[in-house]
Design a protein around this motif. Structure first.
Motif, mmCIF file in Angstrom:
data_model
loop_
_atom_site.group_PDB
_atom_site.id
_atom_site.type_symbol
_atom_site.label_atom_id
_atom_site.label_comp_id
_atom_site.label_asym_id
_atom_site.label_seq_id
_atom_site.Cartn_x
_atom_site.Cartn_y
_atom_site.Cartn_z
ATOM 1 N N GLU A 362 1.162 -0.801 -0.119
ATOM 2 C CA GLU A 362 -0.077 -0.023 -0.041
ATOM 3 C C GLU A 362 0.811 1.198 0.059
ATOM 4 N N PHE A 363 0.265 1.872 -0.472
ATOM 5 C CA PHE A 363 1.219 3.137 -1.164
ATOM 6 C C PHE A 363 1.230 4.366 -0.037
ATOM 7 N N ASP A 364 0.677 4.799 1.271
ATOM 8 C CA ASP A 364 0.066 4.977 1.743
ATOM 9 C C ASP A 364 1.258 4.616 3.595
ATOM 10 N N ASN A 365 1.394 3.192 3.084
ATOM 11 C CA ASN A 365 1.981 2.204 4.809
ATOM 12 C C ASN A 365 3.594 1.518 4.262
ATOM 13 N N GLN A 366 4.635 2.623 3.878
ATOM 14 C CA GLN A 366 5.408 1.967 3.697
ATOM 15 C C GLN A 366 6.732 2.104 4.788
ATOM 16 N N GLN A 367 7.035 0.708 5.186
ATOM 17 C CA GLN A 367 7.870 0.304 5.978
ATOM 18 C C GLN A 367 8.863 -0.291 5.303
ATOM 19 N N THR A 368 9.891 -0.838 6.633
ATOM 20 C CA THR A 368 11.553 -1.674 6.859
ATOM 21 C C THR A 368 10.637 -2.854 7.556
ATOM 22 N N TYR A 369 10.838 -4.158 6.609
ATOM 23 C CA TYR A 369 9.994 -5.318 7.260
ATOM 24 C C TYR A 369 11.752 -5.900 7.560
ATOM 25 N N THR A 370 11.723 -6.543 9.078
ATOM 26 C CA THR A 370 13.119 -6.880 9.601
ATOM 27 C C THR A 370 13.174 -8.597 8.995
ATOM 28 N N LEU A 371 14.333 -9.140 8.271
ATOM 29 C CA LEU A 371 14.934 -10.021 8.131
ATOM 30 C C LEU A 371 15.146 -10.747 9.322
ATOM 31 N N ASP A 372 15.005 -11.984 10.060
ATOM 32 C CA ASP A 372 14.995 -12.752 11.305
ATOM 33 C C ASP A 372 15.548 -14.381 10.519
ATOM 34 N N PRO A 373 16.486 -14.794 10.985
ATOM 35 C CA PRO A 373 17.868 -14.721 10.411
ATOM 36 C C PRO A 373 17.645 -13.553 9.627
ATOM 37 N N PRO A 374 19.522 -13.021 8.842
ATOM 38 C CA PRO A 374 19.506 -12.269 8.417
ATOM 39 C C PRO A 374 19.955 -13.462 6.978
ATOM 40 N N VAL A 375 19.663 -12.700 5.660
ATOM 41 C CA VAL A 375 19.946 -13.274 4.548
ATOM 42 C C VAL A 375 21.188 -13.467 4.284
ATOM 43 N N LYS A 376 22.507 -14.586 4.009
ATOM 44 C CA LYS A 376 23.865 -13.591 3.745
ATOM 45 C C LYS A 376 23.852 -14.046 1.908
ATOM 46 N N ILE A 377 24.204 -13.089 1.218
ATOM 47 C CA ILE A 377 24.684 -12.987 -0.019
ATOM 48 C C ILE A 377 25.874 -13.030 -0.071
ATOM 49 N N LEU A 378 26.504 -13.903 -1.075
ATOM 50 C CA LEU A 378 28.052 -14.246 -1.358
ATOM 51 C C LEU A 378 28.603 -13.974 -2.684
ATOM 52 N N PRO A 379 29.776 -13.307 -2.902
ATOM 53 C CA PRO A 379 29.592 -12.096 -4.265
ATOM 54 C C PRO A 379 29.419 -13.851 -5.652
ATOM 55 N N GLY A 380 29.088 -13.366 -6.501
ATOM 56 C CA GLY A 380 28.061 -14.252 -7.665
ATOM 57 C C GLY A 380 27.033 -14.856 -7.720
ATOM 58 N N ASP A 381 26.715 -13.685 -6.144
ATOM 59 C CA ASP A 381 25.075 -14.657 -6.209
ATOM 60 C C ASP A 381 24.103 -13.670 -7.587
ATOM 61 N N ALA A 382 23.283 -13.654 -7.183
ATOM 62 C CA ALA A 382 22.266 -12.711 -8.705
ATOM 63 C C ALA A 382 21.158 -12.779 -7.561
ATOM 64 N N LEU A 383 20.431 -11.333 -7.461
ATOM 65 C CA LEU A 383 18.881 -10.756 -7.326
ATOM 66 C C LEU A 383 18.474 -10.455 -8.331
ATOM 67 N N VAL A 384 16.979 -10.921 -8.370
ATOM 68 C CA VAL A 384 16.158 -10.834 -9.165
ATOM 69 C C VAL A 384 14.979 -9.976 -9.142
ATOM 70 N N THR A 385 14.226 -8.760 -8.968
ATOM 71 C CA THR A 385 13.672 -7.984 -8.174
ATOM 72 C C THR A 385 12.157 -8.029 -9.161
ATOM 73 N N THR A 386 11.384 -8.290 -8.720
ATOM 74 C CA THR A 386 10.405 -8.534 -9.545
ATOM 75 C C THR A 386 8.644 -7.365 -8.835
ATOM 76 N N CYS A 387 8.744 -6.331 -9.154
ATOM 77 C CA CYS A 387 7.167 -5.583 -9.210
ATOM 78 C C CYS A 387 5.833 -6.080 -10.190
ATOM 79 N N GLN A 388 5.018 -6.054 -9.230
ATOM 80 C CA GLN A 388 3.734 -6.288 -10.181
ATOM 81 C C GLN A 388 2.740 -5.074 -9.696
ATOM 82 N N PHE A 389 1.414 -4.927 -10.964
ATOM 83 C CA PHE A 389 0.886 -3.832 -11.122
ATOM 84 C C PHE A 389 -0.678 -4.090 -11.707
#
Length: 550
Positions: A362-389
C-alpha cells in the motif's frame, strides 16, 4: 556557527505535528500487522493497513466513542478474540492517557482476530536500547516549504557545516520530525563532501528549491516514508558518518510531497539522527534492488491486474564484493498501481530463496521489514526483483517516473558489512549501475548515478534475456560457500558462518567468550575529538561536555 546549528535549534523549539488519531491510542504507531510480512498496521481503525476507507470493528468502536481512549473503550473487546482492546494495545490496566508511555508494547491488533506476539515486538525500534553516549542531530528545512495545488513536488535544501574536530560516528537510529503529515510522502537525508557538485546545481545555503535528483558522490544516511515514525539498526550495526578527512561537509535533505489536498500547503519537516561515538562492530549500508523508472522498458499497459516488471542485479556486479554480506531488512517502494514485490535470490543459476516479499503493498503504509535471521549474499550471487502492478483503473500506459501518478519498482535492502573493492567501495555502488541507465536509439545512454557506476557504463539486464548473468565463477568448482567461511573478526550471520570453534557474536566471528572488536577498541581513541566536535556543534545538549572529554 554554520547552518546546521540554526536548523537544530529551530527544530528543538518547533512544533512537530503527528497524525490525529494514532496519538490518541496507546502504541498507535506500533500496532503489529498480523499478516505474513509483519511490520506495522498504520491505519489501526481501518480495514486497509494504510488507513482510509472502511473501518474495522475497533475503528467503529473508536468512532462511536468520540475518537477518545477511555476506560470503557479500553475494556471493550472490539474484535471478539477474548482479549480487551487495552490488553492488545499495551494498556492492560486501562491507565494510559494521551502523551504518556504505555505500560508495554502493542501485542496484537484490537480490530482483527489475531495472536499476540510473544516478544511484543512490532517494529524495528521496540527493542532499541539507547547507549549512554547517544546523541542527536536534527536536520530540517530552515524555512517552511511552499507547496502549490499541484499534486507532486520534490523539494531539497543543502546546508554547509564546518567540522573543527575530525571524527567518525555511527548512526544507529533515525526518526521523522513530521510537520505536515497530510502531504509529506517520503524524505531522504545525505551527507556529502563540501564542494560536491549537485545533480541539480550547487545550491548550498540558498534555502529550499525544486529538485530532481540525488547528490552525486554523497551517502544517504537516513530516510522516511509514510508509515512508522522511527527506524533502528540491529544492536551490532551502525551506519557510518565519516568526518575523519573533512573540514566541512554538506547536508542535503530531499522531500517528496504528494499533495492530494488540492490546496496550497506549508511544510517544515525533517529527520532526527541518533548517533554514537562508540562504533558498532559492523558498518551497515543499503542496496537498491529493482528497476530505474527512467529505463525505457519501464512501461505498464492499462487494464492489467498483475503486470510484472523484473530486473536483475547480476553476478558481474556482486562478484566485485570482497566478502559476503547479510541483509537484515527490506523496504519495498512502488507508487499507486503497485500491489506486490519480491526479490529472489539466485546462486549458480538456481533460486535458493527470497529476500523480501510483500503481497499487499500500500502506497500510504511503507516500512522496513526485518529479516531474522539475516540472509547471506555471496559474491557471485544474483538478485532478481519483480514488481507487479494493477492498472485496471488506468486508461492509458503508465510510465516510470518520480511523480505520484507514475511508477517505481525498488526494494531497498539494509545489509552489513560494507563490502566492495577500493574502486567500488560499497554494494550499492556495485549494483546501482544495473539500474542507472536507459535505452535510446543507437544504444544505451549513461546517466550520472547517485553513487557512481561501473566505469561510467550503464548496464540494464533483463533476467529472461540474460540468464547467464546469475551464474558466478565459483559455480564451476561448486565451492561458493567454502570460499567465504569467516575467520576471526569476520562478519557472520550464524555460528556456521565461522571456522573452527569460533562463534557468531554480534555479527562477528569470535573465540568464546565474547571479546571486544577492533573497531570498538579503536573508538575509545576517537572520543576526545568526538566530544570536541559535538560540544562545538551544539548537538550534545543532553550531555555535559565534561562527560564527553575523557
Amino acid at each position: 556557527m554554520k547552518l546546521i546549528l540554526a536548523t537544530a535549534a529551530l527544530l528543538v523549539s518547533g512544533v512537530v505535528a503527528l497524525p490525529q488519531y494514532a496519538a490518541k491510542i496507546p502504541n498507535g504507531y506500533g500496532v503489529p500487522n498480523p499478516g505474513p510480512q509483519g511490520g506495522i498496521w498504520a491505519g489501526v481503525g481501518h480495514v486497509r493497513t494504510a488507513g482510509g476507507g472502511e473501518r474495522n470493528s475497533f475503528g467503529l468502536d473508536f468512532a462511536a466513542n468520540g475518537f477518545e481512549w477511555t476506560k470503557e473503550l479500553c475494556e471493550l473487546d472490539s474484535d471478539g478474540d477474548g482479549r480487551s482492546n487495552g490488553e492488545e494495545l499495551g494498556d492492560p490496566n486501562c491507565e494510559w492517557s494521551e502523551g504518556q508511555e504505555p505500560a508495554g508494547p502493542a501485542l496484537s491488533h484490537p480490530g482483527i482476530v489475531d495472536e499476540p506476539k510473544e516478544a511484543g515486538a512490532s517494529s524495528q525500534c521496540d527493542n532499541y536500547v539507547a547507549p549512554d553516549d547517544e546523541m542527536t542531530m536534527d536536520i530540517s528545512f530552515t524555512v517552511p516549504v511552499n507547496i502549490t495545488k499541484k499534486r507532486t513536488h520534490y523539494q531539497c535544501e543543502q546546508m554547509l557545516l564546518d567540522v573543527p574536530a575530525k571524527t567518525v560516528l555511527h548512526k544507529i537510529k533515525h526518526g521523522v520530525l513530521l510537520d505536515n503529515h497530510n502531504i509529506l510522502h517520503h524524505m531522504f537525508v545525505y551527507i556529502c563532501p563540501a564542494g560536491t557538485d549537485s545533480s541539480d546545481g550547487n545550491k548550498v545555503g540558498e534555502g529550499p528549491y525544486k529538485c530532481s535528483g540525488n547528490e552525486s558522490g554523497c551517502r544517504r544516511i537516513g530516510g522516511w516514508a509514510v508509515g512508522p515514525h522511527e527506524s533502528c539498526n540491529p544492536p551490532n550495526v551502525g551506519h557510518e558518518m565519516d568526518f575523519s578527512e573533512l573540514d566541512q561537509f554538506v547536508v542535503k535533505i530531499e522531500a517528496h510531497y504528494d499533495n492530494n489536498m488540492g490546496t496550497s500547503q506549508l511544510d517544515q519537516s525533517g529527520l532526527r539522527l541518533y548517533m554514537t561515538p562508540t562504533l558498532r562492530p559492523l558498518t551497515g549500508s543499503q542496496l537498491w534492488a529493482g528497476m530505474m523508472p527512467n529505463d525505457i522498458d519501464f512501461l505498464i499497459p492499462p487494464n492489467e491486474t498483475n503486470y510484472p516488471l523484473s530486473n536483475i542485479c547480476p553476478t558481474v556486479m556482486t562478484e566485485r564484493m570482497d566478502r559476503p554480506v547479510y541483509v537484515y531488512g527490506f523496504n519495498p517502494h512502488m507508487h499507486l498501481y503497485g500491489h506486490s514485490l519480491v526479490t529472489e535470490h539466485y546462486r549458480c543459476g538456481q533460486k535458493i530463496g527470497e529476500i523480501g516479499r510483500i503481497s499487499d503493498y500500500e502506497f500510504d503504509n511503507q516500512q522496513t521489514y526485518t529479516l531474522d535471521p539475516p540472509v547471506k549474499i555471496l559474491p557471485g550471487d544474483a538478485l532478481v526483483t519483480t514488481c507487479q502492478f494493477n492498472t485496471t483503473m488506468a486508461d492509458s500506459d503508465i510510465k516510470g517516473g518520480r511523480s505520484t501518478n507514475r511508477e517505481m519498482c525498488f526494494n531497498f535492502l539494509d545489509y552489513y558489512p560494507i563490502a566492495g573493492t577500493e574502486k567500488i567501495p560499497t554494494l550499492m555502488s556495485a549494483c546501482i549501475s544495473v539500474e542507472t541507465g536507459f535505452r535510446r536509439k543507437g544504444g544505451m545512454t549513461p546517466i550520472r548515478g547517485a553513487f557512481g557506476d561501473l566505469d561510467q557504463k550503464s548496464l540494464v539486464f533483463d533476467f529472461e534475456s540474460k540468464p547467464e548473468a546469475s551464474v558466478g565463477s565459483c559455480c564451476e568448482s561448486n565451492n561458493c560457500e567454502e570460499l567465504y567461511v569467516s575467520g576471526a573478526d569476520g562478519a557472520c550471520g550464524v555460528d556456521t558462518d565461522c571456522i573452527n570453534d569460533l562463534v557468531c557474536v554480534g555479527g562477528i566471528c569470535e573465540f568464546p567468550p565474547h571479546g571486544a572488536s577492533t573497531q570498538a577498541l579503536e573508538s575509545s581513541a576517537r572520543k576526545m575529538n568526538v566530544g570536541l566536535f559535538l560540544c562545538w556543534a551544539g548537538i550534545a545538549a543532553a550531555m555535559s561536555c565534561a562527560t564527553l572529554l575523557y
